[in-house]
Design a protein around this motif. Structure first.
Motif, PDB file in Angstrom:
ATOM      1  N   LEU A  44       7.363  -5.416  36.618  1.00 41.63           N
ATOM      2  CA  LEU A  44       8.246  -4.319  36.187  1.00 41.63           C
ATOM      3  C   LEU A  44       7.424  -3.106  35.766  1.00 41.63           C
ATOM      4  O   LEU A  44       7.817  -1.958  35.996  1.00 41.63           O
ATOM      5  CB  LEU A  44       9.147  -4.782  35.035  1.00 41.63           C
ATOM      6  CG  LEU A  44      10.213  -5.829  35.409  1.00 41.63           C
ATOM      7  CD1 LEU A  44      10.919  -6.338  34.164  1.00 41.63           C
ATOM      8  CD2 LEU A  44      11.231  -5.252  36.397  1.00 41.63           C
ATOM      9  N   PHE A  58      17.178  -3.373  39.436  1.00 43.62           N
ATOM     10  CA  PHE A  58      16.916  -3.282  37.988  1.00 43.62           C
ATOM     11  C   PHE A  58      17.176  -1.874  37.443  1.00 43.62           C
ATOM     12  O   PHE A  58      17.019  -1.646  36.250  1.00 43.62           O
ATOM     13  CB  PHE A  58      15.465  -3.684  37.681  1.00 43.62           C
ATOM     14  CG  PHE A  58      15.163  -5.124  38.017  1.00 43.62           C
ATOM     15  CD1 PHE A  58      15.754  -6.152  37.308  1.00 43.62           C
ATOM     16  CD2 PHE A  58      14.295  -5.450  39.051  1.00 43.62           C
ATOM     17  CE1 PHE A  58      15.488  -7.478  37.606  1.00 43.62           C
ATOM     18  CE2 PHE A  58      14.023  -6.769  39.363  1.00 43.62           C
ATOM     19  CZ  PHE A  58      14.630  -7.790  38.639  1.00 43.62           C
ATOM     20  N   GLN A  59      17.519  -0.947  38.326  1.00 46.44           N
ATOM     21  CA  GLN A  59      17.724   0.429  37.871  1.00 46.44           C
ATOM     22  C   GLN A  59      19.172   0.707  37.458  1.00 46.44           C
ATOM     23  O   GLN A  59      19.482   1.798  37.005  1.00 46.44           O
ATOM     24  CB  GLN A  59      17.301   1.413  38.970  1.00 46.44           C
ATOM     25  CG  GLN A  59      15.787   1.502  39.117  1.00 46.44           C
ATOM     26  CD  GLN A  59      15.362   2.490  40.179  1.00 46.44           C
ATOM     27  OE1 GLN A  59      15.813   2.403  41.319  1.00 46.44           O
ATOM     28  NE2 GLN A  59      14.527   3.442  39.812  1.00 46.44           N
ATOM     29  N   ALA A  82      11.584  -7.934  41.690  1.00 47.07           N
ATOM     30  CA  ALA A  82      10.916  -6.767  41.091  1.00 47.07           C
ATOM     31  C   ALA A  82       9.746  -6.284  41.932  1.00 47.07           C
ATOM     32  O   ALA A  82       9.441  -5.090  41.980  1.00 47.07           O
ATOM     33  CB  ALA A  82      10.440  -7.111  39.676  1.00 47.07           C
ATOM     34  N   LEU A 124      17.383  -2.871  32.982  1.00 44.31           N
ATOM     35  CA  LEU A 124      16.000  -3.098  32.596  1.00 44.31           C
ATOM     36  C   LEU A 124      15.913  -3.512  31.125  1.00 44.31           C
ATOM     37  O   LEU A 124      15.200  -4.456  30.762  1.00 44.31           O
ATOM     38  CB  LEU A 124      15.182  -1.818  32.844  1.00 44.31           C
ATOM     39  CG  LEU A 124      13.687  -2.000  33.095  1.00 44.31           C
ATOM     40  CD1 LEU A 124      13.416  -2.995  34.207  1.00 44.31           C
ATOM     41  CD2 LEU A 124      13.052  -0.658  33.462  1.00 44.31           C
ATOM     42  N   GLN A 125      16.659  -2.796  30.288  1.00 44.91           N
ATOM     43  CA  GLN A 125      16.648  -3.110  28.859  1.00 44.91           C
ATOM     44  C   GLN A 125      17.196  -4.523  28.622  1.00 44.91           C
ATOM     45  O   GLN A 125      16.645  -5.296  27.839  1.00 44.91           O
ATOM     46  CB  GLN A 125      17.483  -2.087  28.080  1.00 44.91           C
ATOM     47  CG  GLN A 125      17.432  -2.320  26.572  1.00 44.91           C
ATOM     48  CD  GLN A 125      18.005  -1.140  25.800  1.00 44.91           C
ATOM     49  OE1 GLN A 125      18.240  -0.070  26.358  1.00 44.91           O
ATOM     50  NE2 GLN A 125      18.214  -1.329  24.520  1.00 44.91           N
ATOM     51  N   ARG A 160       6.451  -1.108  38.732  1.00 42.97           N
ATOM     52  CA  ARG A 160       7.554  -0.368  39.338  1.00 42.97           C
ATOM     53  C   ARG A 160       8.105   0.731  38.425  1.00 42.97           C
ATOM     54  O   ARG A 160       8.461   1.804  38.874  1.00 42.97           O
ATOM     55  CB  ARG A 160       8.694  -1.341  39.705  1.00 42.97           C
ATOM     56  CG  ARG A 160       8.460  -2.132  40.976  1.00 42.97           C
ATOM     57  CD  ARG A 160       8.130  -1.166  42.130  1.00 42.97           C
ATOM     58  NE  ARG A 160       7.768  -1.842  43.343  1.00 42.97           N
ATOM     59  CZ  ARG A 160       8.604  -2.038  44.365  1.00 42.97           C
ATOM     60  NH1 ARG A 160       9.841  -1.638  44.288  1.00 42.97           N
ATOM     61  NH2 ARG A 160       8.170  -2.617  45.450  1.00 42.97           N
ATOM     62  N   PHE A 161       8.230   0.412  37.134  1.00 37.49           N
ATOM     63  CA  PHE A 161       8.876   1.349  36.192  1.00 37.49           C
ATOM     64  C   PHE A 161       7.991   1.549  34.956  1.00 37.49           C
ATOM     65  O   PHE A 161       8.366   1.169  33.842  1.00 37.49           O
ATOM     66  CB  PHE A 161      10.248   0.803  35.751  1.00 37.49           C
ATOM     67  CG  PHE A 161      11.066   0.222  36.873  1.00 37.49           C
ATOM     68  CD1 PHE A 161      11.645   1.067  37.818  1.00 37.49           C
ATOM     69  CD2 PHE A 161      11.257  -1.151  37.003  1.00 37.49           C
ATOM     70  CE1 PHE A 161      12.401   0.540  38.864  1.00 37.49           C
ATOM     71  CE2 PHE A 161      12.009  -1.685  38.040  1.00 37.49           C
ATOM     72  CZ  PHE A 161      12.584  -0.829  38.976  1.00 37.49           C
ATOM     73  N   GLU A 169       9.450   3.597  31.737  1.00 38.83           N
ATOM     74  CA  GLU A 169      10.572   2.947  31.059  1.00 38.83           C
ATOM     75  C   GLU A 169      10.130   1.660  30.360  1.00 38.83           C
ATOM     76  O   GLU A 169      10.485   1.400  29.213  1.00 38.83           O
ATOM     77  CB  GLU A 169      11.670   2.642  32.103  1.00 38.83           C
ATOM     78  CG  GLU A 169      12.942   2.035  31.546  1.00 38.83           C
ATOM     79  CD  GLU A 169      13.731   2.976  30.641  1.00 38.83           C
ATOM     80  OE1 GLU A 169      14.725   2.525  30.065  1.00 38.83           O
ATOM     81  OE2 GLU A 169      13.339   4.155  30.486  1.00 38.83           O
ATOM     82  N   ASP A 196      22.496   0.757  35.213  1.00 39.84           N
ATOM     83  CA  ASP A 196      22.576   1.150  33.801  1.00 39.84           C
ATOM     84  C   ASP A 196      22.259  -0.014  32.863  1.00 39.84           C
ATOM     85  O   ASP A 196      22.930  -1.045  32.876  1.00 39.84           O
ATOM     86  CB  ASP A 196      23.994   1.670  33.478  1.00 39.84           C
ATOM     87  CG  ASP A 196      24.149   3.120  33.931  1.00 39.84           C
ATOM     88  OD1 ASP A 196      23.121   3.701  34.326  1.00 39.84           O
ATOM     89  OD2 ASP A 196      25.280   3.631  33.909  1.00 39.84           O
ATOM     90  N   ASN A 254      15.228  -1.854  43.069  1.00 31.63           N
ATOM     91  CA  ASN A 254      16.206  -0.892  42.521  1.00 31.63           C
ATOM     92  C   ASN A 254      17.403  -1.586  41.863  1.00 31.63           C
ATOM     93  O   ASN A 254      18.191  -0.962  41.174  1.00 31.63           O
ATOM     94  CB  ASN A 254      16.683   0.072  43.607  1.00 31.63           C
ATOM     95  CG  ASN A 254      17.242  -0.673  44.826  1.00 31.63           C
ATOM     96  OD1 ASN A 254      17.277  -1.902  44.861  1.00 31.63           O
ATOM     97  ND2 ASN A 254      17.676   0.084  45.822  1.00 31.63           N
TER      98      ASN A 254
END
Length: 943
Positions: free
Chosen positions: A397, A338-339, A330, A344-345, A400-401, A404, A341, A336
């Motif tokens: 995380l 973790f991007q 991460a 991440l969730q 990075r995101f 989200e 579909d 990426n």
């Protein structure tokens, strides 16, 4: 058995006796025997003798300790009387040690392996080139027990490369040599081990050989980890494909027969998978590009492992290593991954949230082992936990995101709080998880002094505090939902710098109240929080964030609850309560006077109690800090109160000295010094009676006593110098000076003693001893001088010159060797002058330099021969020092008070009491500005 070994075995057996006196006598025998040549060889042979394993283990522990202190003794060990082992004995030990280690039972081998690691720290590889070839030779066997022993030793040897920077060229060269010698044999050994795998995993095969095989494989993976620790080389890169294949096979291998029945115990297969996760994590950190071909495969497999990991404590290491690997992904260029579909969730819901939840094992530890729970969970705890690993992953995380992760966690937090609201008694764990999620999501940067110093702004901390945290703190039911109360207190501790002052003040009465909780973690956390709030400073002004007026209304209740806390379960020696008491006394300052008598009475009683059996070094330290703080601030309000403190404390101090409670000696000596420094002269007879025993060699043999005893001698010389001389004790004092001066570890302490003599006594009182003092110093200057010794010598000479004038200094020095002062100025003073630092020291050398330049007969610019040139060089040195050399004073910022827990573990070494710090008197108070003084003196010479 050899009669000598039989005799030695009997002594080691006595060390295992239940009789304390027998143990003490045996230890004294061993201490005396250890000074004899060949002792280590005898003990090593005893560990290899087939006798009772307990005796062999006791001998192995003793062998390891002798190696630790005598292979290459430190200056402090040399001062304490440690003799380096003779080279011939060292060579014999190195010849025997590996063979004995490999042939010993596990517990004995573990101690001998540690001893081998200690030797390697000094001698490997340069002075022990035979070790690696010997390890390689001993690997050539089919005996798994033997292979495991060799790999265990090799693992210990190569651990030295872990965590070292690649810029360490010497170590990098040694690592390269180890790779050349050991990578190929390790590869071949692992290939043989892998060849045994099909047979040991066949249906119906016994499990024990497989456990042993996997234990060997884990060690080979750990050795490969060590050999890659400083970066990938051509050699390790060339091996990477082989090791990645082997590690991946183990990571994906499953065998329920290897599971442990004890949930606390790590299975051998989990140990192997942990080693794999740690290795791929290291490789990804040090060289992302080289690891790229293997990333996808390992990311998927580590993810698969995490999906199967249970909440059993035995799988904690595996869970933490796997989460850390995901965290490294991460943080790096492959985030990426973790991007994809829903990735991440899925990671949040399947990995992070479950590992942030409190487990039944955590709840049991909270109640049954509060000390360990606090060590793991408290802010700045030194232990890795699943929660900490999961929280670190949240932070990476979030970086990075942010959008989200914020959206997902807002949903999880809202759902958890709704779950709690629906049934608070049953669903309190949901709120516990919500508080952890908010903390993980919010903290961006933190320091030990201030807690969280920056946040992500993704959660409104004040709203969450007011709605969810403060109500827990304000609950009148002290012992309900204890874990939630601990969470709430920890939240305040963590965000103390970020919450408004008013919000923190609102928590203070609640925290005082929670000091009465019967749960050790809750009242300890309350004490920690209060202590950290009171020590919090404004980063800009360095002033305390809270004032005495803020604490005033709560002071009495706070102190009552803190002292009452020692009667609560598991808290008779609670270091957090004691540290909070110390902090309150320091924070309130002289305003402590109205309650100081009660505090003193309680602390003195506790001192007497802990003398019987000192168990908790941190508690003991803060107990003495509290006593010192009470003396410092209580006497500031009333100087006459010193006698009350002496009356209350002396019975405990007498106990410490009479019963030889060695770990308390440095503390008692510091507090004696503090009391003497506060008293006006003359000192009462009681202090004068204590003085002669303080010069006893037994006290001075212990290195940890030296700084405290030296300060105590300084205090006596300052306040009772005439009595010391009249009592005929000066010779003994100078005997101590001689012992300290001969030690590189303590020579500066010796200078502190003679500095005190020069400052406090008239010259006739010690003039007869000066030739001996100078001679001892000259012996060190010619035989074993160090930069530190030279600096202290120059400062001492400067002090003498300032006190008695350069002519008197020259006269006294001429008694040793005529004209030696000029030689010292050229060969010692001038080269050392630029290195003298500290405002007082710089002032002394500047003023002494001016006096030499202007008051020493026959020494001036026009002096014949070399002396004129020396005068000019000295003048230049003094001017340079005043105009550009050295720093004058500190940075203007107050230093952080050293934290006892942050010191490198407690030993019998010197632990300085911050609250008993010496109030330094300005040197040469009559000369406020040395620069002005020197300029005026030189102007007079010019005129």
């Amino acid at each position: 058995m050899d009669p000598e070994l039989q005799q030695l075995a009997a002594v080691f057996q006595a060390t295992l006796s239940p009789d304390k006196d027998a143990i003490k006598a045996a230890e004294q025998q061993l201490k005396a025997a250890a000074q004899q040549p060949g002792y280590c060889i005898k003990v090593l042979k005893l560990t290899a003798t087939p006798i009772d394993d307990a005796i062999r283990q006791s001998a192995a522990v003793n062998f390891k300790n002798v190696i630790k202190y005598r292979w290459v003794p430190s200056e402090a060990d040399l001062y304490g009387g440690a003799q380096p082992l003779p080279d011939a004995e060292k060579a014999q030990i190195k010849q025997l040690l590996l063979g004995v280690t490999l042939g010993s039972p596990h517990r004995v081998a573990a101690q001998l392996s540690e001893a081998l690691s200690i030797i390697c720290g000094y001698d490997f590889p340069a002075k022990w080139p035979e070790l690696l070839p010997e390890l390689v030779t001993k690997l050539a066997t089919e005996d798994l027990t033997h292979i495991k022993g060799v790999l265990q030793v090799a693992n210990n040897v190569f651990k030295r490369f872990r965590g070292q920077p690649s810029s360490n060229n010497v170590l990098a060269q040694e690592l390269d040599m180890c790779q050349q010698a050991f990578l190929r044999p390790l590869h071949e050994t692992h290939t043989r081990l892998a060849g045994l795998f099909p047979a040991t995993t066949a249906p119906g095969a016994p499990v024990e050989p497989l456990r042993q095989l996997l234990g060997c494989m884990r060690l080979s993976f750990r050795i490969f980890y060590s050999l890659c620790s400083m970066g990938l080389s051509d050699a390790t890169e060339g091996e990477l494909g082989f090791w990645m294949d082997e590690m991946h096979k183990c990571l994906t291998y499953e065998n329920p027969a290897l599971d442990e029945t004890d949930p606390e115990k790590e299975s051998v297969l989990d140990g192997v998978k942990t080693a794999v996760c740690q290795t791929v994590d290291l490789l990804l950190e040090i060289d992302e590009d080289t690891f790229k071909p293997y990333l996808q495969r390992f990311a998927a497999s580590v993810w698969g492992v995490l999906m199967k990991v249970s909440h059993k404590p035995g799988q904690d290491n595996l869970a933490m290593a796997a989460i850390k690997f995901l965290n490294t992904i991460a943080k790096g260029v492959f985030a990426n991954l973790f991007q994809a579909d829903g990735a991440l969730q899925q990671i949040c819901e399947s990995v992070i949230v479950p590992n942030l939840r409190v487990r039944p094992e955590d709840e049991e530890m909270f109640e049954m082992n509060p000390t360990e729970y606090i060590r793991r969970d408290a802010e700045g705890g030194d232990s890795d936990t699943r929660r900490r690993a999961a929280a670190d992953l949240v932070r990476s995380l979030t970086d990075r995101f942010p959008a989200e992760v914020s959206r997902l966690f807002t949903g999880y937090i809202t759902a958890a709080l709704a779950d709690y609201s629906a049934a608070p008694a049953a669903n309190w764990r949901s709120k516990d998880c919500a508080i952890y999620m908010v903390t993980a999501l919010s903290v961006k940067g933190r320091t030990a002094a201030h807690g969280a110093t920056s946040t992500t702004q993704l959660v409104n901390l004040l709203d969450f505090y007011s709605a969810q945290v403060l109500p827990e703190l304000q609950s009148p039911k002290l012992n309900d939902n204890p874990l939630l109360k601990a969470d709430a207190v920890k939240f305040v501790t963590t965000f103390r710098s970020m919450l408004p002052k008013e919000a923190c003040l609102a928590a203070v009465p609640c925290l005082v109240n929670l000091l009465g909780s019967e749960y050790c973690v809750v009242h300890s956390y309350a004490a920690i929080c209060l202590e950290r709030l009171l020590s919090l400073k404004d980063p800009a002004t360095r002033a305390n964030r809270f004032t005495s007026a803020d604490l005033g209304p709560h002071l009495q209740a706070l102190l009552e609850r803190l002292f009452a806390g020692f009667k609560l379960p598991d808290s008779s020696e609670n270091e957090y309560l004691m540290k909070a008491i110390m902090r309150v006394i320091v924070f309130v300052g002289p305003a402590i006077a109205p309650v100081s008598a009660v505090c003193l009475q309680r602390l003195a009683a506790m001192l007497v109690e802990v003398c019987k059996n000192p168990r908790n070094p941190s508690f003991n330290h803060y107990l003495f800090e509290s006593v010192a703080a009470l003396i410092r601030h209580g006497t500031a309000a009333s100087a006459a109160a010193v006698a009350d403190y002496e009356q209350a404390l002396f019975p405990a101090f007498e106990l410490v000295l009479q019963q030889d409670v060695q770990e308390f000696h440095p503390y008692v000596f510091q507090i004696f010094s503090q009391l003497i420094e506060l008293r006006p002269a003359p000192l009462p007879q009681l202090y004068l009676a204590i003085f002669p025993p303080l010069l006893s060699p037994v006290f001075w043999e212990r290195s940890g006593n030296v700084p405290a005893l030296v300060r105590l001698l300084q205090a006596y010389l300052t306040k009772a110098g005439a009595e010391v001389v009249a009592g005929g004790h000066l010779v003994a004092v100078l005997g101590v000076f001689q012992k300290l001066l001969s030690s590189k570890a303590h020579d500066h302490e010796g200078f502190y003693i003679v500095n005190a003599i020069v400052e406090s006594l008239p010259l006739p009182a010690y003039a007869q001893y000066l030739p001996s003092i100078w001679t001892l110093m000259f012996q060190r200057l010619t035989g074993s001088k160090t930069p530190k010794f030279c600096r202290f010598f120059v400062v001492f000479l400067a002090l003498f010159i300032c006190k008695h004038g350069p002519a008197a200094a020259a006269e006294q020095l001429d008694k040793v060797q005529p004209g030696i002062l000029f030689m010292l100025l050229g060969q010692v003073w001038l080269p050392t002058l630029p290195g003298v630092d500290g405002p007082e020291e710089e002032k002394l050398v500047a003023v002494a330099g001016a006096k030499l330049l202007t008051e020493l007969p026959g020494f001036n610019a026009a002096a014949p021969g070399d002396r004129g040139a020396l005068w000019a060089a000295l003048r230049k040195g003094v001017v340079d020092k005043l105009t550009g050399g050295g720093s004058h004073g500190g940075s203007g910022q107050e230093d952080e008070e050293p934290d006892f827990e942050e010191m490198q573990g407690y030993t019998a070494a010197y632990a300085k009491l911050a609250n008993a710090a010496k109030a330094e008197r300005p040197v040469l108070g009559e000369i406020p500005d040395p620069k002005q003084y020197v300029e005026a003196a030189l102007a007079r010479v010019g005129a």
